[in-house]
Design an enzyme around this catalytic site. Structure first.
Site, PDB file in Angstrom:
ATOM      1  N   ASP A 139     -13.216  21.197 -19.987  1.00 28.45           N
ATOM      2  CA  ASP A 139     -13.744  19.839 -19.807  1.00 28.45           C
ATOM      3  C   ASP A 139     -12.595  18.833 -19.790  1.00 28.45           C
ATOM      4  O   ASP A 139     -11.440  19.180 -19.503  1.00 28.45           O
ATOM      5  CB  ASP A 139     -14.786  19.564 -20.913  1.00 28.45           C
ATOM      6  N   ASP A 140     -12.893  17.601 -20.098  1.00 29.35           N
ATOM      7  CA  ASP A 140     -11.944  16.490 -20.063  1.00 29.35           C
ATOM      8  C   ASP A 140     -10.666  16.805 -20.857  1.00 29.35           C
ATOM      9  O   ASP A 140     -10.706  17.566 -21.816  1.00 29.35           O
ATOM     10  CB  ASP A 140     -12.670  15.278 -20.686  1.00 29.35           C
TER      11      ASP A 140
ATOM     12  N   ARG B  79     -16.095   2.272 -21.526  1.00 30.40           N
ATOM     13  CA  ARG B  79     -15.339   3.453 -21.966  1.00 30.40           C
ATOM     14  C   ARG B  79     -13.864   3.346 -21.553  1.00 30.40           C
ATOM     15  O   ARG B  79     -13.268   4.308 -21.077  1.00 30.40           O
ATOM     16  CB  ARG B  79     -15.948   4.749 -21.404  1.00 30.40           C
TER      17      ARG B  79
ATOM     18  N   TRP C  90     -18.457  17.430 -12.143  1.00 34.83           N
ATOM     19  CA  TRP C  90     -18.126  16.099 -11.588  1.00 34.83           C
ATOM     20  C   TRP C  90     -18.841  15.064 -12.434  1.00 34.83           C
ATOM     21  O   TRP C  90     -20.057  14.986 -12.430  1.00 34.83           O
ATOM     22  CB  TRP C  90     -18.595  16.065 -10.148  1.00 34.83           C
ATOM     23  N   ASP C  91     -18.067  14.253 -13.119  1.00 30.23           N
ATOM     24  CA  ASP C  91     -18.642  13.293 -14.067  1.00 30.23           C
ATOM     25  C   ASP C  91     -18.549  11.867 -13.531  1.00 30.23           C
ATOM     26  O   ASP C  91     -17.778  11.568 -12.607  1.00 30.23           O
ATOM     27  CB  ASP C  91     -17.857  13.410 -15.392  1.00 30.23           C
ATOM     28  N   MET C  92     -19.317  10.969 -14.139  1.00 27.18           N
ATOM     29  CA  MET C  92     -19.243   9.527 -13.828  1.00 27.18           C
ATOM     30  C   MET C  92     -19.643   8.803 -15.101  1.00 27.18           C
ATOM     31  O   MET C  92     -20.806   8.818 -15.488  1.00 27.18           O
ATOM     32  CB  MET C  92     -20.224   9.194 -12.709  1.00 27.18           C
TER      33      MET C  92
ATOM     34  N   CYS D 230     -22.715  15.401 -13.342  1.00 24.86           N
ATOM     35  CA  CYS D 230     -22.877  14.858 -14.685  1.00 24.86           C
ATOM     36  C   CYS D 230     -22.587  13.374 -14.594  1.00 24.86           C
ATOM     37  O   CYS D 230     -21.751  12.946 -13.797  1.00 24.86           O
ATOM     38  CB  CYS D 230     -21.857  15.541 -15.601  1.00 24.86           C
TER      39      CYS D 230
ATOM     40  N   ASP E 131     -26.065  14.243 -22.731  1.00 18.43           N
ATOM     41  CA  ASP E 131     -25.026  14.496 -23.732  1.00 18.43           C
ATOM     42  C   ASP E 131     -25.656  14.791 -25.085  1.00 18.43           C
ATOM     43  O   ASP E 131     -24.959  15.171 -26.028  1.00 18.43           O
ATOM     44  CB  ASP E 131     -24.097  13.278 -23.858  1.00 18.43           C
TER      45      ASP E 131
HETATM   46  C1  GLA Z   1     -19.242  12.790 -20.455  1.00 15.19           C
HETATM   47  C2  GLA Z   1     -19.965  14.097 -20.274  1.00 15.19           C
HETATM   48  C3  GLA Z   1     -19.553  15.065 -21.361  1.00 15.19           C
HETATM   49  C4  GLA Z   1     -18.064  15.267 -21.293  1.00 15.19           C
HETATM   50  C5  GLA Z   1     -17.351  13.925 -21.437  1.00 15.19           C
HETATM   51  C6  GLA Z   1     -15.862  14.067 -21.217  1.00 15.19           C
HETATM   52  O1  GLA Z   1     -19.678  12.127 -21.575  1.00 15.19           O
HETATM   53  O2  GLA Z   1     -21.338  13.914 -20.271  1.00 15.19           O
HETATM   54  O3  GLA Z   1     -20.216  16.295 -21.192  1.00 15.19           O
HETATM   55  O4  GLA Z   1     -17.719  15.899 -20.098  1.00 15.19           O
HETATM   56  O5  GLA Z   1     -17.845  12.989 -20.490  1.00 15.19           O
HETATM   57  O6  GLA Z   1     -15.201  12.878 -21.322  1.00 15.19           O
END
Ligand code: GLA
Length: 719
Positions: free
Chosen positions: A362-363, A439, A473-475, A522, A544
């Site tokens: 992840d991140d 954020r 792929w997040d936002m 995501c 989340d």
């Molecule tokens: C969002 C996603 C989480 C994770 C974080 C990482 O909140 O929903 O699952 O990937 O970002 O910063």
């Protein structure tokens, strides 16, 4: 043929397996909505009352027609219909009065393809009705598209506006779905929420005036999902009339339900006016996103079933339902930003031993991303964490025997990043205004093709040649101060919309460039859980919030509008509580299973249980991906939840029962599997018990345990 036109009556009839939709061309000019609902002999257009006091009419038709009273297929602004309008176009004279007259139609197999936007694919039996209209003053041509998905009982609608004048016109409101229904004896179901509490079910009776469900956030949002339904007051899980609506779009939207003076109901689904406007030069066209509607007489399960089949067949990427989805182990809740090569290789080793299919990093792997204050936008691996780069790290992960997935958030940038320092003008911004943070990040201007091209190159540079099996792929924020340095003043009110086009362009690029890589979408959990983004990804991170008591209602409501195949559900850290581990698993198998916990600190007992869970899941995961889903007990005003999946030939059933927090002991519940084959005998593969289909149909009796974290699964297979 699903689409017919009768010249004598001037009537179009659209049929699906169980529904009928009728449109009448009145006075050769007005497109009057005539009927939508259960299949029945073609209904007549009702003419009473035609005009009431204060309703405008044209001299030519006298009291035979007023746009303010009649049902419309596309109500327009300012020409006598005072209800909320579907379309408003400012013409070259500077006023926004909009009035279209019928000019003709075409019907054909297949569909109109919407440039730049996602839209439902076609099947063998897909047919489209295209109705052409013209506005003699604005000189615009309007095409209304109705695409019929016969088996799934779905009709989709979109519109195209072409400017045939010599000047500029401006589309100020655009709602491709306008549906007028008789009476207002309906409940409105909407899904409201926020980050970590997405898609709460709310059912309220309609009342006079307008209720609006919308997003002005640039994403379909956690706050209101574009899915909504209208149902009969008595509608339950299995019985009652339900109309379901949705929008194939991932940005700001507006759905409204209006009850008028005649006590009739107007439903609008589309882009709205607050966050949308679009200027068309001479000969230019605008194509709206597609709206989706269905009707079912079989309660909420009937409506959801129509949507599930439609989405699984025509929306999610082709091939997404084939085989088994990988059971992932995601690093986020286990490590947050604290990751490096050695730690994750150790994760991969344990993940493989436990039977997980994939490690998802992840991140935290790129730039100076050690917390959420820096690094977004700098898509190169952090050399302190990955000394030999990503390629050799991925090889080591794979050598342990698991696939590899990676997290990205392409649309965003931290002010503390090399990308922002080099290109501050690539953020959404308005001259003279301070950019708001959320954020600690800013939003890249995805309406600017140069930004999209840059991102394509940046991700090609870092990912090309690597064996990446999955991308998350997040936002993680919404859009504010929406303006673009790329466009002139006259186009600024298009930026919110064009942003989404840029996102789709990048999504398409990823799918074409990395065709073997599966995408999980995501947005801080389920903040972009919509039919638009579903075209480009196999699954979406649901929320989340992984706390199972909260998850149960989130998953229930998500399944109202969307299939289980897209709903990504993780088992998060149960600590040393093995009962909780069991419970979390049984809740998570409402959708696509994954895990999100520290495998390095998990006990041997926990790892053994997880290994058994993954093994068990793989005996029924095809049912979750492709089976029909039915709610037995909705966790709405109930301390219990139950649902089942059943396959087409009714040979396999996965039944689930979940007690929610403080469920209480000793309550007797009947779990009715209404679609079980009454002539068959089934065996539960989990307990070994046998029962007849008739017994399942009449209902399995359970007595609530009432202790924390109790849930049960039955996997019935015909013998
Ligand atoms: C969002 C996603 C989480 C994770 C974080 C990482 O909140 O929903 O699952 O990937 O970002 O910063």
């Amino acid at each position: 043929m699903a689409i017919k036109f009768s010249k004598n009556e001037g009537r179009f009839i659209l049929t699906t397996k169980d529904t009928l939709y009728a449109i009448t061309v009145l006075h050769g000019r007005y497109l009057v909505h005539t009927y939508y609902g259960k299949k029945r002999p073609a209904p007549e257009l009702k003419f009473e009352p035609c005009v009431v006091s204060f309703s405008p009419y044209k001299a030519e038709y006298g009291n035979q027609y007023s746009p303010d009273v009649f049902f419309s297929e596309c109500s327009t602004y300012g020409a006598g219909d005072f209800r909320p309008s579907a379309l408003r176009i400012k013409n070259t004279e500077g006023n926004s009065v909009t009035e279209f007259a019928y000019k003709g139609y075409k019907k054909y197999k297949g569909r109109h393809e919407i440039p730049g936007l996602p839209f439902a694919r076609v099947g063998e039996d897909t047919e489209t009705l295209e109705i052409k209209l013209e506005d003699s003053v604005s000189k615009c041509e309007l095409k209304l598209f109705y695409t019929v998905y016969y088996e799934e009982n779905v009709i989709t609608r979109s519109m195209q506006i072409t400017n045939n004048s010599k000047g500029e016109v401006k589309i100020e409101k655009c709602m491709p779905l306008c549906l007028d229904l008789e009476g207002y004896d309906y409940d409105l179901i909407k899904l409201w929420g926020g980050h970590c509490y997405e898609r709460n079910f709310e059912r309220t009776p309609l009342c006079h005036g307008t209720q609006v469900i919308s997003s002005s956030r640039g994403a379909s949002s956690h706050q209101f999902n574009p899915f909504m339904a209208l149902c009969d007051k008595k509608t339950g899980n299995d019985k009652g009339d339900v109309y379901g609506f949705n929008f194939v779009f991932s940005g700001s939207f507006e759905n409204s339900v209006h009850v008028d003076q005649m006590e009739n109901t107007r439903v609008l689904v589309g882009l709205g006016s607050e966050c949308f406007a679009y200027t068309l030069g001479p000969k230019e066209s605008f194509d709206s996103p597609e709206a989706v509607m269905t009707y079912s007489p079989d309660g909420l399960n009937g409506m959801s079933g129509n949507f599930h089949k439609f989405i699984n067949k025509y929306i999610v990427p082709e091939g997404a339902l084939e085989g088994h989805r990988p059971v992932v182990l995601n690093t986020w809740e286990a490590c947050y930003f604290n990751i490096d090569e050695e730690k994750l290789v150790a994760f991969a080793k344990e993940a493989a031993k436990t039977g997980f299919d994939m490690l998802v990093m992840d991140d935290g792997w790129f730039g100076k991303r050690n917390n959420d204050k820096a690094g977004l936008g700098d898509w190169t691996p952090n050399p302190e964490k990955f000394k030999n780069g990503l390629g050799s790290f991925i090889k080591r992960v794979k050598a342990e025997g698991v696939q590899f997935g990676i997290w990205i958030e392409p649309e965003m940038v931290n002010p503390d990043s090399d990308l922002f320092r080099a290109h501050p003008e690539w953020c959404l911004r308005c001259p003279g205004r301070e950019m708001s943070l959320s954020r600690d990040q800013l939003v890249l201007d995805m309406s600017n093709p140069r930004v999209v091209e840059y991102l394509k190159k940046a991700f090609t540079d870092v990912f090309e040649g690597l064996e990446i099996d999955y991308i998350k792929w997040d936002m993680n924020r919404h859009l504010s101060e929406v303006g673009s340095a790329h466009y002139g003043k006259e186009k600024q009110d298009e930026v919110m919309y064009r942003y989404v086009l840029g996102v789709y362009e990048l999504c398409r690029f990823f799918r074409e460039k990395f065709p073997k890589t599966m995408i999980e979408h995501c947005s801080g959990g389920g903040g972009r859980y919509d039919l638009g983004i579903m075209q480009y990804c196999s699954q979406i991170w649901t929320s989340d919030n992984t706390y199972p008591y909260s998850r149960t209602p989130i998953q229930y409501s998500s399944l109202l509008g969307y299939p289980a195949s897209v709903m990504s559900c993780h088992v998060s850290n149960p600590g040393t509580n093995m009962k909780s581990l069991d419970y979390r698993f049984k809740v998570a198998v409402g959708g696509v299973l994954g895990y999100e916990l520290n495998i390095l600190t998990a006990t041997e007992e926990a790892k053994k249980i997880m290994a058994e869970q993954v093994k068990l899941y793989k005996t029924f995961d095809r049912l979750i991906l492709t089976g029909e889903h039915y709610t037995v007990i909705a966790p709405v005003d109930s301390r219990f939840e139950s649902h089942y999946f059943i396959n087409e030939d009714r040979s396999e059933i996965l039944l689930s029962y979940v007690e929610r927090k403080n469920a209480g002991a000793g309550k007797i519940l009947k779990l009715r599997v209404r679609n079980a084959d009454k002539t068959a005998v089934y065996e539960d593969r989990i307990s070994g018990e046998k029962c007849t289909g008739k017994e399942l149909f009449d209902g399995i009796e359970v007595i609530s345990e009432g202790e924390a974290d109790y849930a049960r699964l039955w996997h019935f297979v015909k013998i």
